[in-house]
Design a protein around this motif. Structure first.
Motif, mmCIF file in Angstrom:
data_model
loop_
_atom_site.group_PDB
_atom_site.id
_atom_site.type_symbol
_atom_site.label_atom_id
_atom_site.label_comp_id
_atom_site.label_asym_id
_atom_site.label_seq_id
_atom_site.Cartn_x
_atom_site.Cartn_y
_atom_site.Cartn_z
ATOM 1 N N ALA A 107 35.666 42.893 56.510
ATOM 2 C CA ALA A 107 35.785 43.628 55.245
ATOM 3 C C ALA A 107 35.200 45.014 55.428
ATOM 4 O O ALA A 107 34.395 45.259 56.325
ATOM 5 C CB ALA A 107 35.052 42.893 54.129
ATOM 6 N N CYS A 109 33.092 48.086 53.578
ATOM 7 C CA CYS A 109 32.181 48.418 52.475
ATOM 8 C C CYS A 109 32.083 49.935 52.375
ATOM 9 O O CYS A 109 31.479 50.590 53.223
ATOM 10 C CB CYS A 109 30.814 47.794 52.740
ATOM 11 N N ARG A 182 46.542 46.293 51.315
ATOM 12 C CA ARG A 182 46.050 45.108 50.582
ATOM 13 C C ARG A 182 46.671 44.994 49.195
ATOM 14 O O ARG A 182 46.674 43.913 48.597
ATOM 15 C CB ARG A 182 44.521 45.135 50.476
ATOM 16 N N PRO A 204 39.902 43.389 52.917
ATOM 17 C CA PRO A 204 39.268 43.403 51.588
ATOM 18 C C PRO A 204 38.196 44.490 51.552
ATOM 19 O O PRO A 204 37.589 44.802 52.588
ATOM 20 C CB PRO A 204 38.624 42.014 51.489
ATOM 21 N N LEU A 206 34.734 46.387 49.526
ATOM 22 C CA LEU A 206 33.633 46.427 48.573
ATOM 23 C C LEU A 206 33.270 47.895 48.412
ATOM 24 O O LEU A 206 33.436 48.679 49.351
ATOM 25 C CB LEU A 206 32.412 45.674 49.115
ATOM 26 N N ALA A 227 34.606 50.642 38.498
ATOM 27 C CA ALA A 227 35.666 49.697 38.881
ATOM 28 C C ALA A 227 36.996 50.154 38.282
ATOM 29 O O ALA A 227 38.044 50.108 38.933
ATOM 30 C CB ALA A 227 35.320 48.287 38.407
ATOM 31 N N VAL A 232 39.608 48.951 41.226
ATOM 32 C CA VAL A 232 39.250 47.733 41.969
ATOM 33 C C VAL A 232 38.648 46.744 40.983
ATOM 34 O O VAL A 232 38.253 47.104 39.873
ATOM 35 C CB VAL A 232 38.235 48.021 43.112
ATOM 36 N N ASN A 235 34.085 42.624 40.605
ATOM 37 C CA ASN A 235 33.269 41.912 41.598
ATOM 38 C C ASN A 235 33.373 42.531 42.994
ATOM 39 O O ASN A 235 32.806 42.029 43.945
ATOM 40 C CB ASN A 235 33.616 40.420 41.637
ATOM 41 N N GLN A 236 34.124 43.658 43.102
ATOM 42 C CA GLN A 236 34.209 44.371 44.377
ATOM 43 C C GLN A 236 33.346 45.629 44.383
ATOM 44 O O GLN A 236 33.376 46.392 45.348
ATOM 45 C CB GLN A 236 35.665 44.776 44.662
ATOM 46 N N LYS A 276 28.761 39.460 46.435
ATOM 47 C CA LYS A 276 30.074 40.044 46.171
ATOM 48 C C LYS A 276 30.936 40.047 47.432
ATOM 49 O O LYS A 276 32.154 39.938 47.348
ATOM 50 C CB LYS A 276 29.924 41.444 45.576
ATOM 51 N N ALA A 277 30.299 40.150 48.605
ATOM 52 C CA ALA A 277 31.049 40.064 49.862
ATOM 53 C C ALA A 277 31.670 38.675 49.991
ATOM 54 O O ALA A 277 32.839 38.521 50.353
ATOM 55 C CB ALA A 277 30.144 40.358 51.054
ATOM 56 N N THR A 280 34.537 38.402 47.418
ATOM 57 C CA THR A 280 35.683 39.209 47.821
ATOM 58 C C THR A 280 36.475 38.540 48.939
ATOM 59 O O THR A 280 37.703 38.575 48.968
ATOM 60 C CB THR A 280 35.213 40.613 48.267
#
Length: 375
Positions: A107, A109, A182, A204, A206, A227, A232, A235-236, A276-277, A280
């Motif tokens: 992922a 970040c 994505r 994905p 974050l 967000a 997004v 929760n990301q 959150k990771a 996600t």
């Protein structure tokens, strides 16, 4: 399974400060100038999990042990990747090298600057939304280059090659519109084909908003606002003060609690980021408990017991017989259990709280498991 998160962003947004806080020691070279980080620093960070201590205490009592068994938490691997700049996809700065490091992660970040500090150089940094878009654009451009290098199979009778080329064209068209891979709508079959292309924007994401310490108490509203701006899911996105996390990392557990209470927050940024990771990436943990160790194991949500056993050892997949499973609260003898305060495998078996499940049982988060394996 391995969970790796690449920390990316423009120079001087707080990536290395966050990384140092995550590791609880100064492993990354933090300096107030661009490209302080050349090679990606890699650190394996334990996932905070209070359940392990409870499992250890119950196991010690149930097994009449002199000492607590070792606790082995789940882990997340963080890569501190040097600051990207506009033009990275064309090799500007040290772009190509950095992009190759991102390709290796599970992922991405994005760290964006949302704090005010006149002493920190703001090279290339303007506002959180623009900063996010600059990095996202560079990743999209890099993916477009990857697709441009794919060769047209031409007039071929190979149906698989025709399908593959159709996906390449579809993704190229969407990337040209600024849509990351994505967010491109694909069927399950198309997703498998797209995965083989290893696109950066298919990963994905974050977003870490590096905010001022005074903003932490309003983190929920700040996350909602950005967000929506970044398009997004909530929760990301997570609001963290990297400077505060760095200070927290130097304190004892008790002092950390007092400090967080003073700030009006219940969980550290590290805990919220890792939670959150997991969300996600669609990950959960199951637990094992015995005299040798108590341990948390990371698995994708939705896998069955036989596949979960393979996370402990690949041989367990072939030799799987069954899984003995206890709900966490019952295992620790928590409130509502038949004998509060009395837990462990032996007590749970006597109380009929152990369920034997077959290979197709779908695992749930936080279950305590003992796999029965054949020879």
């Amino acid at each position: 399974m391995s969970l790796s998160v690449g920390i990316v962003g423009l120079p001087n947004v707080g990536k290395s400060t966050l990384f140092n806080a995550l590791l609880k020691k100064q492993l990354a070279y933090v300096a107030n100038f661009p490209f302080a980080t050349i090679e990606p620093n890699i650190g394996v960070v334990p996932v905070p999990d209070d359940r392990l201590r409870q499992l250890a205490e119950v196991t010690k009592k149930a097994e009449n042990m002199a000492n607590l068994p070792p606790e082995v938490p789940a882990t997340v691997e963080f890569l501190d990747i040097a600051g990207l700049i506009a033009g990275a996809s064309k090799g500007e700065g040290l772009g190509n090298k950095f992009l190759s490091h991102i390709r290796e992660t599970s992922a991405v970040c994005h760290v964006v600057r949302a704090f005010s500090d006149p002493d920190i150089i703001k090279q290339g940094v303007s506002d959180p939304k623009t900063d996010f878009e600059v990095v996202e654009t560079e990743l999209i451009l890099a993916d477009f280059q990857t697709l441009e290098k794919q060769k047209d199979p031409g007039n071929t009778p190979d149906k698989e090659q025709i399908k593959w080329w159709g996906i390449v064209i579809k993704l190229k068209n969407e990337l040209q519109k600024g849509i990351p891979a994505r967010d491109v709508v694909l069927t399950e079959e198309e997703e498998k084909i797209a995965k083989s292309l290893s696109l950066l924007t298919a990963k994905p994401i974050l977003v870490v908003l590096n905010v001022d310490e005074s903003d932490l108490k309003d983190a929920d509203n700040i996350e909602s606002k950005y967000a929506e701006e970044f398009k997004v899911a909530k929760n990301q996105i997570v609001a963290i003060c990297a400077k505060t996390e760095s200070e927290l990392s130097e304190l004892s557990d008790e002092d950390q609690k007092v400090y967080m209470q003073d700030l009006g927050i219940k969980k550290s940024g590290l805990e919220r980021l890792i939670q959150k990771a997991f969300a996600t990436l669609g990950l959960i943990t199951f637990l094992t408990a015995g005299e040798k160790e108590v341990r948390a194991w990371t698995i994708p949500a939705g896998i069955n017991a036989q596949e979960a056993a393979g996370v402990i050892h690949t041989d367990f997949i072939k030799k799987f017989i069954k899984a003995d499973i206890v709900d966490f609260n019952d295992f620790i003898g928590g409130l509502g259990s038949p004998k509060p305060g009395e837990g462990g495998w032996k007590n749970c078996r006597e109380l009929g709280k152990v369920r034997s499940e077959g290979r197709d049982y779908i695992m749930k988060d936080g279950e305590v498991v003992e796999f029965k394996i054949g020879t």
